[in-house]
Design an enzyme around this catalytic site. Structure first.
Site, PDB file in Angstrom:
ATOM      1  N   LYS A 118      49.228  45.875  35.634  1.00  0.00           N
ATOM      2  CA  LYS A 118      48.320  46.748  34.882  1.00  0.00           C
ATOM      3  C   LYS A 118      49.057  47.508  33.784  1.00  0.00           C
ATOM      4  CE  LYS A 118      44.403  47.457  37.925  1.00  0.00           C
ATOM      5  NZ  LYS A 118      43.532  48.410  38.607  1.00  0.00           N
ATOM      6  N   LYS A 134      40.886  36.058  36.696  1.00  0.00           N
ATOM      7  CA  LYS A 134      39.844  36.512  37.621  1.00  0.00           C
ATOM      8  C   LYS A 134      38.638  37.048  36.852  1.00  0.00           C
ATOM      9  CE  LYS A 134      40.357  40.146  40.328  1.00  0.00           C
ATOM     10  NZ  LYS A 134      40.707  41.155  41.338  1.00  0.00           N
ATOM     11  N   LYS A 167      35.208  43.184  36.245  1.00  0.00           N
ATOM     12  CA  LYS A 167      34.251  44.115  35.645  1.00  0.00           C
ATOM     13  C   LYS A 167      34.870  44.882  34.495  1.00  0.00           C
ATOM     14  CE  LYS A 167      34.540  46.930  39.840  1.00  0.00           C
ATOM     15  NZ  LYS A 167      35.875  47.535  39.907  1.00  0.00           N
TER      16      LYS A 167
HETATM   17  P1  AMP Z   1      37.900  45.462  41.771  1.00  0.00           P
HETATM   18  O1  AMP Z   1      36.803  44.877  40.930  1.00  0.00           O
HETATM   19  O2  AMP Z   1      39.261  44.991  41.331  1.00  0.00           O
HETATM   20  O3  AMP Z   1      37.759  46.957  41.932  1.00  0.00           O
HETATM   21  O4  AMP Z   1      37.751  44.855  43.238  1.00  0.00           O
HETATM   22  C1  AMP Z   1      36.798  45.256  44.205  1.00  0.00           C
HETATM   23  C2  AMP Z   1      36.733  44.182  45.292  1.00  0.00           C
HETATM   24  O5  AMP Z   1      36.177  42.965  44.773  1.00  0.00           O
HETATM   25  C3  AMP Z   1      38.113  43.791  45.865  1.00  0.00           C
HETATM   26  O6  AMP Z   1      37.999  43.570  47.273  1.00  0.00           O
HETATM   27  C4  AMP Z   1      38.469  42.517  45.140  1.00  0.00           C
HETATM   28  O7  AMP Z   1      39.323  41.687  45.858  1.00  0.00           O
HETATM   29  C5  AMP Z   1      37.098  41.862  44.953  1.00  0.00           C
HETATM   30  N1  AMP Z   1      37.065  41.061  43.708  1.00  0.00           N
HETATM   31  C6  AMP Z   1      37.189  41.541  42.441  1.00  0.00           C
HETATM   32  N2  AMP Z   1      37.097  40.538  41.527  1.00  0.00           N
HETATM   33  C7  AMP Z   1      36.926  39.393  42.241  1.00  0.00           C
HETATM   34  C8  AMP Z   1      36.773  38.010  41.870  1.00  0.00           C
HETATM   35  N3  AMP Z   1      36.766  37.617  40.588  1.00  0.00           N
HETATM   36  N4  AMP Z   1      36.613  37.095  42.853  1.00  0.00           N
HETATM   37  C9  AMP Z   1      36.617  37.489  44.157  1.00  0.00           C
HETATM   38  N5  AMP Z   1      36.748  38.766  44.566  1.00  0.00           N
HETATM   39  C10 AMP Z   1      36.907  39.721  43.636  1.00  0.00           C
END
Ligand code: AMP
Ligand code: TRP
Length: 338
Positions: free
Chosen positions: A116, A199, A202
């Site tokens: 990051k 990935k 958001k």
């Molecule tokens: P974040 O969006 O990074 O805050 O992640 C929140 C949760 O969603 C975490 O448990 C991540 O592992 C899961 N997550 C985020 N992006 C993905 C993705 N593209 N595919 C699968 N899981 C995701």
């Protein structure tokens, strides 16, 4: 090691954007299933979100959208506890203690910080650096022992265990239990629609790279139509898709929302180009997501319902966390608060 009688589940998601299809398939769907048979705390981690600057009005909006979508996905805020992190002071109190337990060398090994911060290491917030200590505090403030997260969070959970062990050792107590990670069995990892090596996120600057859980049916169809693909027809077996990450990603999404396997889905489309497949994929996605988006819209129309639901969740969360963090403060030698 002290163990809670029945394992308590804690997980968090940052309101740094509208949750995506990746969040849904990789995390939220699993959170919903875990509610059967466990006490779960699901936390919208707004304090984590501000490790990168957030526009205040947008942060409020994204926090409410996140709450509405979590409820619309099936998180039951009556049976379980849904709340925003900043409303429970125990997180920040325990995070400070952990800042004083964690060694700088441990934080320097965190790969997510390196990713990051990139080349900008001197210019990122110190909050981003100590982010894993706050995450450890989130879980340990509740003596939670099961944490559903994606694979990318495994290192942070290991750190949370190292912190607990050092605290217990330094003060000669058995206070913080070990945490286990719960990585979903078919850990869906959904990739960006524009670049299948990244990935779906958001916080990606390109809205075209993702399906947001509040996109309209038309937007979903358009984003799928525009999703990057190659020009070859679809083959018969997964093995033949080896060097075609876009095709693998879209098939994975199709299989996940229709409840089949990528191999079975491929049989259905073998020999055809991406056009007809994308049409079916858009249809399947809309069918799966539209009840969620519609319900989230309805919930969001009543802002006071969202706010009071989070506030009542926060009161219930504080009733668990406050005595635990009071005790941690007593152990380290702080005088009682009252
Ligand atoms: P974040 O969006 O990074 O805050 O992640 C929140 C949760 O969603 C975490 O448990 C991540 O592992 C899961 N997550 C985020 N992006 C993905 C993705 N593209 N595919 C699968 N899981 C995701
Ligand atoms: N860091 C987690 C993520 O980026 C979110 C999070 C914050 C979390 N606190 C947590 C997850 C506590 C599990 C437990 O996905």
């Amino acid at each position: 090691m002290s163990k809670t009688p029945s394992p308590r589940i804690f997980s968090g998601i940052a309101p740094s954007g509208v949750p995506t299809l990746g969040n849904y398939l990789g995390a939220l769907r699993n959170w919903v299933q875990l509610q059967a048979g466990h006490d779960c705390l699901y936390c919208i981690v707004d304090q984590h979100a501000i490790t990168n600057f957030q526009d205040p009005a947008e942060l409020r909006e994204k926090t409410r959208i996140m709450a509405a979508i979590l409820i619309a996905c099936g998180i039951d805020p009556e049976k379980n506890i849904l709340f925003h992190q900043s409303a429970v002071a125990a997180h920040a109190r325990l995070a400070w203690i952990f800042n004083c337990i964690t060694r700088v060398g441990w934080l320097n090994r965190m790969t997510q910080f390196k990713d990051k911060a990139g080349k900008d290491r001197e210019a990122v917030s110190s909050g981003l650096y100590v982010y894993p200590n706050l995450m450890a505090a989130d879980v340990h403030a509740y003596h939670a022992t099961l944490v559903p997260v994606g694979d990318d969070q495994r290192q942070h959970i290991e750190l949370a265990n190292d912190i607990a062990e050092k605290f217990n050792h330094d003060y000669g107590v058995k206070f913080f239990p070990r945490i286990e990670t719960l990585i979903p069995p078919e850990a869906a990892r959904i990739m960006s629609l524009r670049d299948a090596t990244k990935k779906m996120s958001k916080s990606d600057p390109s809205d075209q790279s993702r399906i947001n859980l509040n996109d309209s049916a038309d937007t979903i169809a358009l984003k799928i139509r525009r999703a990057k693909t190659d020009s070859e027809p679809l083959p018969e077996t997964i093995a033949e898709l080896k060097d075609r990450p876009e095709a693998i990603n879209l098939l994975g999404i199709y299989a996940a929302v229709t409840g089949t396997t990528p191999a079975a889905s491929l049989m259905q489309f073998a020999g055809s180009g991406f056009g007809p497949f994308k049409e079916k994929l858009a249809e399947a996605l809309v069918a799966h997501l539209s009840p969620i988006t519609a319900q989230a819209q309805r919930l969001l129309a009543d802002q006071s319902y969202i706010d009071s639901t989070l506030q009542s969740g926060a009161r219930r969360a504080a009733a668990i966390a406050d005595p635990i963090v009071d005790e941690a403060e007593r152990i380290i030698g702080f005088l009682p608060r009252q």
